[in-house]
Enzyme design. Structure first.
Site, PDB file in Angstrom:
ATOM      1  N   GLY A  13      95.870   3.549 -14.419  1.00  0.00           N
ATOM      2  CA  GLY A  13      95.745   4.946 -14.848  1.00  0.00           C
ATOM      3  C   GLY A  13      95.943   5.859 -13.661  1.00  0.00           C
ATOM      4  N   CYS A  14      95.336   7.005 -13.731  1.00  0.00           N
ATOM      5  CA  CYS A  14      95.448   8.003 -12.669  1.00  0.00           C
ATOM      6  C   CYS A  14      94.891   7.467 -11.363  1.00  0.00           C
ATOM      7  CB  CYS A  14      94.701   9.272 -13.090  1.00  0.00           C
ATOM      8  SG  CYS A  14      94.646  10.519 -11.799  1.00  0.00           S
TER       9      CYS A  14
END
Length: 180
Positions: A13-14
């Site tokens: 993810g981020c």
């Protein structure tokens, strides 16, 4: 302290969230946000966000193997993100947010492959793990304003909603592995 630090590279993810969750671990010397796993040379954040570079947002962890092991890092990594969703983590959608472990040598490859099999066999997740396991070919450091983003921007809405819960999860589940 080990004579030489070792490195691990993860995407889940981020990168702001993964970086923030791994930084407080004892034995982690640094966590650098960046890009890897794609085909474009020296990509920018905007290029990676467009999804045309093939790169994932990743972090590169420099760690002391005398203080924390690669399997310990894997355990934390697989706890702080959902490795069963393809090209997605929470609100972030696209191949740049895929779950990926980029191994640095054959030993790491063997360890992560066995780790994933063990997770699958244990029934830890309801759905199959889709984490990519690939050799690290090149790591590109993200722009400076992406480094230590959670530390610098704790009141940012995204950080409060997505990074903070991951950091809290690490604090709760890995208390004995945190820097005191």
């Amino acid at each position: 302290m080990a004579e030489q630090l070792e490195h691990a590279t993860f995407g889940g993810g981020c990168f702001w969230c993964v970086e923030a969750a791994l930084k407080p671990l004892d034995g982690v010397e640094s966590v650098v946000s960046g890009y890897a796993g794609g085909h474009a040379e020296n990509p920018s954040y905007k290029e990676v966000c467009r999804g045309t570079t093939g790169h994932a947002e990743v972090v590169q962890v420099a760690y002391d193997p005398d203080e924390i092991s690669y399997p310990d890092l894997l355990e934390v990594f697989f706890t702080i993100h959902d490795p069963t969703t393809e090209d997605r983590e929470g609100p972030d959608v696209g191949s740049q947010y895929r779950s990926i472990v980029l191994y640095h040598d054959d030993e790491q490859r063997e360890i992560v492959e066995a780790f994933v099999v063990e997770l699958e066999d244990s029934g830890a997740y309801d759905d199959p793990i889709v984490t990519e396991i690939e050799p690290l070919e090149e790591f590109y450091e993200a722009e400076e304003h992406h480094q230590d983003y959670f530390e610098k921007n704790p009141q940012d809405a995204y950080c409060r909603m997505h990074a903070a819960p991951k950091v809290e999860k690490v604090r709760e589940q890995f208390t004995d592995q945190l820097v005191q």
